[in-house]
Motif scaffolding. Sequence first.
Motif, PDB file in Angstrom:
ATOM      1  N   TYR A 108       0.815  -1.169  -0.347  1.00 47.93           N
ATOM      2  CA  TYR A 108       0.417   0.149  -0.102  1.00 47.93           C
ATOM      3  C   TYR A 108       1.011   1.253  -0.385  1.00 47.93           C
ATOM      4  N   GLY A 109       0.281   2.855  -0.387  1.00 50.08           N
ATOM      5  CA  GLY A 109       1.235   3.870  -0.438  1.00 50.08           C
ATOM      6  C   GLY A 109       0.289   4.170  -0.696  1.00 50.08           C
ATOM      7  N   GLU A 110       1.017   5.464  -1.559  1.00 50.62           N
ATOM      8  CA  GLU A 110       0.269   6.705  -2.636  1.00 50.62           C
ATOM      9  C   GLU A 110       0.437   6.708  -3.926  1.00 50.62           C
ATOM     10  N   ALA A 111      -1.188   6.778  -4.630  1.00 47.72           N
ATOM     11  CA  ALA A 111      -0.438   7.586  -6.345  1.00 47.72           C
ATOM     12  C   ALA A 111      -1.526   8.634  -6.408  1.00 47.72           C
ATOM     13  N   THR A 112      -0.840   8.971  -7.909  1.00 46.34           N
ATOM     14  CA  THR A 112      -1.718  10.199  -8.210  1.00 46.34           C
ATOM     15  C   THR A 112      -3.145   9.209  -9.310  1.00 46.34           C
ATOM     16  N   ARG A 113      -4.160  10.739  -9.549  1.00 44.60           N
ATOM     17  CA  ARG A 113      -5.069   9.877 -10.085  1.00 44.60           C
ATOM     18  C   ARG A 113      -4.355   8.781 -11.556  1.00 44.60           C
ATOM     19  N   ASP A 114      -3.551   9.725 -12.273  1.00 41.68           N
ATOM     20  CA  ASP A 114      -3.530   9.821 -13.269  1.00 41.68           C
ATOM     21  C   ASP A 114      -2.203   8.086 -13.384  1.00 41.68           C
ATOM     22  N   GLU A 115      -1.601   7.729 -12.247  1.00 43.30           N
ATOM     23  CA  GLU A 115      -0.931   6.537 -11.998  1.00 43.30           C
ATOM     24  C   GLU A 115      -2.137   5.104 -11.736  1.00 43.30           C
ATOM     25  N   VAL A 116      -3.024   5.768 -10.533  1.00 44.54           N
ATOM     26  CA  VAL A 116      -4.091   4.482 -10.450  1.00 44.54           C
ATOM     27  C   VAL A 116      -3.814   4.313 -12.026  1.00 44.54           C
ATOM     28  N   GLU A 117      -5.493   5.542 -13.466  1.00 44.50           N
ATOM     29  CA  GLU A 117      -5.625   4.917 -14.259  1.00 44.50           C
ATOM     30  C   GLU A 117      -4.793   3.600 -15.081  1.00 44.50           C
ATOM     31  N   ALA A 118      -3.408   4.130 -14.950  1.00 42.42           N
ATOM     32  CA  ALA A 118      -3.076   3.713 -15.891  1.00 42.42           C
ATOM     33  C   ALA A 118      -2.282   2.080 -15.474  1.00 42.42           C
ATOM     34  N   LEU A 119      -2.166   1.656 -13.539  1.00 40.67           N
ATOM     35  CA  LEU A 119      -2.251   0.437 -13.088  1.00 40.67           C
ATOM     36  C   LEU A 119      -3.380  -0.221 -13.849  1.00 40.67           C
ATOM     37  N   VAL A 120      -4.622   0.704 -13.662  1.00 39.69           N
ATOM     38  CA  VAL A 120      -5.691  -0.447 -14.560  1.00 39.69           C
ATOM     39  C   VAL A 120      -5.905  -0.174 -15.358  1.00 39.69           C
ATOM     40  N   ASP A 121      -5.570   0.612 -16.586  1.00 38.22           N
ATOM     41  CA  ASP A 121      -4.657   0.352 -17.907  1.00 38.22           C
ATOM     42  C   ASP A 121      -4.192  -0.972 -18.346  1.00 38.22           C
ATOM     43  N   ASP A 122      -3.220  -0.730 -17.255  1.00 44.94           N
ATOM     44  CA  ASP A 122      -2.237  -2.635 -17.471  1.00 44.94           C
ATOM     45  C   ASP A 122      -2.679  -3.411 -16.723  1.00 44.94           C
ATOM     46  N   GLY A 123      -4.502  -3.749 -15.905  1.00 46.47           N
ATOM     47  CA  GLY A 123      -5.082  -4.669 -15.913  1.00 46.47           C
ATOM     48  C   GLY A 123      -3.978  -4.461 -14.601  1.00 46.47           C
ATOM     49  N   VAL A 124      -3.429  -3.686 -13.593  1.00 48.95           N
ATOM     50  CA  VAL A 124      -3.495  -4.413 -12.403  1.00 48.95           C
ATOM     51  C   VAL A 124      -4.170  -3.707 -11.096  1.00 48.95           C
ATOM     52  N   ASP A 125      -4.500  -5.146 -10.337  1.00 47.78           N
ATOM     53  CA  ASP A 125      -5.722  -4.369  -9.427  1.00 47.78           C
ATOM     54  C   ASP A 125      -5.454  -3.839  -8.558  1.00 47.78           C
ATOM     55  N   VAL A 126      -5.953  -2.837  -8.403  1.00 48.73           N
ATOM     56  CA  VAL A 126      -5.771  -1.703  -7.217  1.00 48.73           C
ATOM     57  C   VAL A 126      -6.815  -0.907  -6.714  1.00 48.73           C
ATOM     58  N   MET A 127      -7.049  -0.884  -5.057  1.00 50.58           N
ATOM     59  CA  MET A 127      -8.214  -0.594  -4.393  1.00 50.58           C
ATOM     60  C   MET A 127      -7.231   1.164  -3.450  1.00 50.58           C
ATOM     61  N   PRO A 128      -8.718   1.783  -3.539  1.00 53.86           N
ATOM     62  CA  PRO A 128      -8.652   2.909  -2.430  1.00 53.86           C
ATOM     63  C   PRO A 128      -8.692   2.279  -0.855  1.00 53.86           C
ATOM     64  N   LEU A 129      -7.399   2.640  -0.068  1.00 56.86           N
ATOM     65  CA  LEU A 129      -7.805   2.727   1.917  1.00 56.86           C
ATOM     66  C   LEU A 129      -8.927   3.612   2.210  1.00 56.86           C
ATOM     67  N   PRO A 130      -9.590   3.252   2.800  1.00 55.66           N
ATOM     68  CA  PRO A 130     -10.553   4.330   3.406  1.00 55.66           C
ATOM     69  C   PRO A 130      -9.291   5.630   4.309  1.00 55.66           C
ATOM     70  N   VAL A 131      -9.118   6.003   4.534  1.00 51.03           N
ATOM     71  CA  VAL A 131      -8.367   7.327   5.380  1.00 51.03           C
ATOM     72  C   VAL A 131      -9.576   8.070   6.286  1.00 51.03           C
ATOM     73  N   PHE A 132      -9.039   8.217   7.518  1.00 54.18           N
ATOM     74  CA  PHE A 132     -10.425   8.204   8.467  1.00 54.18           C
ATOM     75  C   PHE A 132     -10.035  10.123   9.711  1.00 54.18           C
ATOM     76  N   PRO A 133     -10.698  10.364   9.502  1.00 55.95           N
ATOM     77  CA  PRO A 133     -10.242  11.286  10.485  1.00 55.95           C
ATOM     78  C   PRO A 133      -9.283  11.235  12.020  1.00 55.95           C
ATOM     79  N   ASP A 134      -9.784  10.159  12.097  1.00 55.94           N
ATOM     80  CA  ASP A 134      -9.534   9.272  13.519  1.00 55.94           C
ATOM     81  C   ASP A 134      -7.667   9.407  13.288  1.00 55.94           C
ATOM     82  N   ASP A 135      -7.609   8.573  11.511  1.00 54.54           N
ATOM     83  CA  ASP A 135      -6.101   8.697  11.622  1.00 54.54           C
ATOM     84  C   ASP A 135      -5.472   8.756  11.581  1.00 54.54           C
ATOM     85  N   HIS A 136      -5.563  10.369  11.380  1.00 55.33           N
ATOM     86  CA  HIS A 136      -4.602  11.069  11.649  1.00 55.33           C
ATOM     87  C   HIS A 136      -3.845  11.515  13.479  1.00 55.33           C
ATOM     88  N   ASN A 137      -4.190  11.337  14.008  1.00 55.34           N
ATOM     89  CA  ASN A 137      -4.739  11.232  15.123  1.00 55.34           C
ATOM     90  C   ASN A 137      -3.262  10.350  15.771  1.00 55.34           C
TER      91      ASN A 137
END
Length: 137
Positions: A108-137
């Motif tokens: 897991y990590g960070e990716a831009t929208r363009d990077e994610v779209e390119a991964l999906v175009d390449d057939g790579v399975d990706v899924m965003p992880l939700p970040v909740f407000p209290d995750d930053h505490n």
Amino acid sequence: MIRFSLHCDHDHEFEGWFRSNDDFDTQAQKQLVSCPVCGSHKVGKALMAPSVATGRQKEKIAIAMSKMASELREMAKKVRENSDYVGSDFAEEARKIHFGEAEQRGIYGEATRDEVEALVDDGVDVMPLPVFPDDHN
């Protein structure tokens, strides 16, 4: 979107979703709306009571949303505990794993929208992880 209660000329009842009343009328005139039971294109709108949430319904919705948020939070926690954090190298590392150039593992990590779209175009399975407000505490 508007949900209409519909009926055909053979008294079959069903529902349909349309952008507007005019959208339904246009589609019905072009015979694009048909009965799912008999296929008739003679379809009309039935009278419908408006959907109004009561206090009890609102409470049920709030409970369901809270439960869903808890489940999403738990899922994200498990992914983070059982995967390698690769930071901004996520797209590059995911592509390497997908094409067998790196060890098969969860990441897991960070990716831009363009990077994610390119991964999906390449057939790579990706899924965003939700970040909740209290995750930053």
